[in-house]
Design a protein around this motif. Sequence first.
Motif, PDB file in Angstrom:
ATOM      1  N   PHE A 136      19.194  -2.081  23.384  1.00 29.01           N
ATOM      2  CA  PHE A 136      20.769  -1.904  23.185  1.00 29.01           C
ATOM      3  C   PHE A 136      21.853  -2.209  24.666  1.00 29.01           C
ATOM      4  CE2 PHE A 136      19.012  -1.229  19.070  1.00 29.01           C
ATOM      5  CZ  PHE A 136      19.517  -2.402  18.458  1.00 29.01           C
ATOM      6  N   GLU A 137      21.204  -1.444  25.797  1.00 29.15           N
ATOM      7  CA  GLU A 137      22.459  -1.291  26.847  1.00 29.15           C
ATOM      8  C   GLU A 137      21.772  -3.003  27.431  1.00 29.15           C
ATOM      9  OE1 GLU A 137      19.960   2.040  29.023  1.00 29.15           O
ATOM     10  OE2 GLU A 137      22.044   3.011  27.572  1.00 29.15           O
ATOM     11  N   THR A 138      20.669  -3.826  27.249  1.00 24.19           N
ATOM     12  CA  THR A 138      21.093  -5.105  27.747  1.00 24.19           C
ATOM     13  C   THR A 138      22.283  -5.781  27.778  1.00 24.19           C
ATOM     14  OG1 THR A 138      19.895  -6.561  26.323  1.00 24.19           O
ATOM     15  CG2 THR A 138      18.094  -5.151  27.488  1.00 24.19           C
ATOM     16  N   ASP A 139      21.965  -7.153  28.591  1.00 22.64           N
ATOM     17  CA  ASP A 139      23.429  -7.635  27.870  1.00 22.64           C
ATOM     18  C   ASP A 139      23.700  -8.145  25.990  1.00 22.64           C
ATOM     19  OD1 ASP A 139      24.640  -7.688  30.094  1.00 22.64           O
ATOM     20  OD2 ASP A 139      24.143  -9.449  31.363  1.00 22.64           O
ATOM     21  N   LEU A 140      22.820  -8.360  26.036  1.00 20.33           N
ATOM     22  CA  LEU A 140      22.147  -8.932  24.576  1.00 20.33           C
ATOM     23  C   LEU A 140      22.531  -7.864  23.359  1.00 20.33           C
ATOM     24  CD1 LEU A 140      22.139 -11.046  22.805  1.00 20.33           C
ATOM     25  CD2 LEU A 140      19.528 -11.207  22.829  1.00 20.33           C
ATOM     26  N   GLY A 141      21.465  -6.804  23.448  1.00 16.53           N
ATOM     27  CA  GLY A 141      21.859  -6.232  22.649  1.00 16.53           C
ATOM     28  C   GLY A 141      23.296  -5.028  22.824  1.00 16.53           C
ATOM     29  N   ARG A 142      24.005  -5.375  24.261  1.00 17.07           N
ATOM     30  CA  ARG A 142      25.554  -5.068  23.927  1.00 17.07           C
ATOM     31  C   ARG A 142      26.213  -5.348  23.058  1.00 17.07           C
ATOM     32  NH1 ARG A 142      25.096  -3.606  29.524  1.00 17.07           N
ATOM     33  NH2 ARG A 142      24.419  -1.499  30.060  1.00 17.07           N
ATOM     34  N   THR A 143      25.754  -7.177  23.222  1.00 15.39           N
ATOM     35  CA  THR A 143      26.824  -8.170  22.461  1.00 15.39           C
ATOM     36  C   THR A 143      26.756  -8.096  20.603  1.00 15.39           C
ATOM     37  OG1 THR A 143      26.419 -10.037  24.238  1.00 15.39           O
ATOM     38  CG2 THR A 143      26.702 -10.308  21.817  1.00 15.39           C
ATOM     39  N   ILE A 144      25.482  -7.230  20.436  1.00 10.03           N
ATOM     40  CA  ILE A 144      24.598  -7.787  19.752  1.00 10.03           C
ATOM     41  C   ILE A 144      25.569  -6.000  18.521  1.00 10.03           C
ATOM     42  CG2 ILE A 144      23.092  -6.788  17.650  1.00 10.03           C
ATOM     43  CD1 ILE A 144      20.859  -8.656  19.114  1.00 10.03           C
ATOM     44  N   ALA A 145      25.210  -4.725  19.379  1.00  8.08           N
ATOM     45  CA  ALA A 145      26.521  -3.648  18.620  1.00  8.08           C
ATOM     46  C   ALA A 145      27.478  -4.068  18.929  1.00  8.08           C
ATOM     47  CB  ALA A 145      26.450  -2.523  20.185  1.00  8.08           C
ATOM     48  N   GLN A 146      28.432  -5.025  19.683  1.00  7.62           N
ATOM     49  CA  GLN A 146      29.815  -5.432  19.687  1.00  7.62           C
ATOM     50  C   GLN A 146      29.990  -6.253  18.569  1.00  7.62           C
ATOM     51  OE1 GLN A 146      32.388  -3.845  21.641  1.00  7.62           O
ATOM     52  NE2 GLN A 146      33.209  -4.896  19.198  1.00  7.62           N
ATOM     53  N   VAL A 147      28.874  -7.470  17.766  1.00 16.35           N
ATOM     54  CA  VAL A 147      29.317  -8.070  17.088  1.00 16.35           C
ATOM     55  C   VAL A 147      29.181  -7.425  16.137  1.00 16.35           C
ATOM     56  CG1 VAL A 147      29.077 -10.579  18.658  1.00 16.35           C
ATOM     57  CG2 VAL A 147      27.276  -9.429  16.435  1.00 16.35           C
ATOM     58  N   GLU A 148      28.164  -6.494  15.469  1.00 17.71           N
ATOM     59  CA  GLU A 148      28.216  -5.734  14.002  1.00 17.71           C
ATOM     60  C   GLU A 148      29.354  -4.942  14.517  1.00 17.71           C
ATOM     61  OE1 GLU A 148      23.423  -6.189  14.092  1.00 17.71           O
ATOM     62  OE2 GLU A 148      24.303  -3.815  14.833  1.00 17.71           O
ATOM     63  N   LEU A 149      30.375  -4.012  14.917  1.00 18.95           N
ATOM     64  CA  LEU A 149      30.803  -3.570  15.279  1.00 18.95           C
ATOM     65  C   LEU A 149      32.065  -4.021  14.271  1.00 18.95           C
ATOM     66  CD1 LEU A 149      32.284  -0.368  15.321  1.00 18.95           C
ATOM     67  CD2 LEU A 149      32.740  -1.325  17.245  1.00 18.95           C
ATOM     68  N   ASP A 150      32.415  -5.210  15.054  1.00 15.58           N
ATOM     69  CA  ASP A 150      33.470  -6.341  14.555  1.00 15.58           C
ATOM     70  C   ASP A 150      33.591  -6.744  13.307  1.00 15.58           C
ATOM     71  OD1 ASP A 150      34.639  -5.848  17.323  1.00 15.58           O
ATOM     72  OD2 ASP A 150      33.986  -7.739  18.169  1.00 15.58           O
ATOM     73  N   ALA A 151      32.316  -6.858  13.535  1.00 12.16           N
ATOM     74  CA  ALA A 151      32.251  -7.650  11.530  1.00 12.16           C
ATOM     75  C   ALA A 151      32.537  -6.726  10.581  1.00 12.16           C
ATOM     76  CB  ALA A 151      30.950  -8.480  11.648  1.00 12.16           C
ATOM     77  N   ARG A 152      31.717  -5.217  11.045  1.00  6.28           N
ATOM     78  CA  ARG A 152      31.968  -4.679  10.208  1.00  6.28           C
ATOM     79  C   ARG A 152      33.107  -4.043   9.567  1.00  6.28           C
ATOM     80  NH1 ARG A 152      32.007  -2.178   6.530  1.00  6.28           N
ATOM     81  NH2 ARG A 152      31.326  -1.294   4.377  1.00  6.28           N
ATOM     82  N   ILE A 153      33.949  -3.838  10.449  1.00  6.08           N
ATOM     83  CA  ILE A 153      35.418  -3.880  10.166  1.00  6.08           C
ATOM     84  C   ILE A 153      36.840  -5.230   9.741  1.00  6.08           C
ATOM     85  CG2 ILE A 153      37.660  -3.650  11.506  1.00  6.08           C
ATOM     86  CD1 ILE A 153      36.480  -1.809  14.346  1.00  6.08           C
ATOM     87  N   ALA A 154      35.567  -6.228   9.979  1.00 10.58           N
ATOM     88  CA  ALA A 154      36.116  -7.430   8.902  1.00 10.58           C
ATOM     89  C   ALA A 154      35.977  -7.394   8.329  1.00 10.58           C
ATOM     90  CB  ALA A 154      36.139  -8.897   9.900  1.00 10.58           C
ATOM     91  N   MET A 155      34.848  -6.988   8.038  1.00 11.47           N
ATOM     92  CA  MET A 155      34.398  -6.747   5.981  1.00 11.47           C
ATOM     93  C   MET A 155      35.522  -6.409   5.101  1.00 11.47           C
ATOM     94  SD  MET A 155      32.790  -9.164   4.999  1.00 11.47           S
ATOM     95  CE  MET A 155      30.551  -8.972   4.409  1.00 11.47           C
TER      96      MET A 155
END
Length: 286
Positions: A113-132
């Motif tokens: 989760f500290e890789t570029d992909l991992g950080r992206t995943i954590a961010q998009v999941e947070l954003d989607a959680r807020i949006a939902m």
Amino acid sequence: MPKHLSLLKIVLSVLMAALLAVSLARGAKAEPTAQPVDALIEALRMPEIVDVLANEGRAMIDDLDRDDDGIPRSAWVNMLADLYRSDVMLEAFRVEMAKALDGVDVAPIVTFFETDLGRTIAQVELDARIAMGDEGMEDVAAQAWAELPADSPRALLIEDYVAANDLVEMNVVGAMNADYAYMIGLGQTGDAEAMPSDEDILREIWSYEPEVRADVSEWIYSYSTLAYESLSDDEFAQYIAFSKSAEGSKLNYALFATFDAVYSDLSRALGAGTGQLMQVFSGQEL
């Protein structure tokens, strides 16, 4: 009993499904064993997610069946504010997560989760959680999933992701456990002889299991469609591969175990608080 009081707005993906609750009964404090988990908590963006869930918990007053029971709105507001405190919720998660990951080397999980992909995943999941949290966006996400051809690469990836983490089944079980805990808490403040037996409570809860399963399934697939939309198929496949790995499986187990423990505590406290308000303000028999 409010059906699925604990459900729709808190069901999450493998990273979100375990979050979060107040462990009021335990009054838990962080122990030394929790320290290795701190980096994981930060990598998964847990503090921000807890804030979202705490806000949703306090807003749950609009979902409660208050009718004309004589309980002032301010009493409900104060009770929910006491239960849904971000700082206490995060501490409860940290303690339970440390227990669930006891003996597990979390370093490889944090590394992912500290890789570029991992950080992206954590961010998009947070954003989607807020949006939902917005009903309009939830409808949009549900429509997007419904319009995906069943044999399309993206639909197959989403199916694989949900199955790999057993998201529907685990969330259904967690929701049922939380509803059971709510009823037990409610009974603690009433006439024990007037309360239904455990068998009756379980029978009632499981009577609407198909409805709960349908709601959970729709939310999970809608959320997944929205959250991972910006990932390429290759990036999504990498995330699924991580979920299927030994490290991903341990994380998934730990998150669901944490959710079940702390959210049962929260639901039990919510039931007890509801019963107390009914007694104090309206003298209702439970």
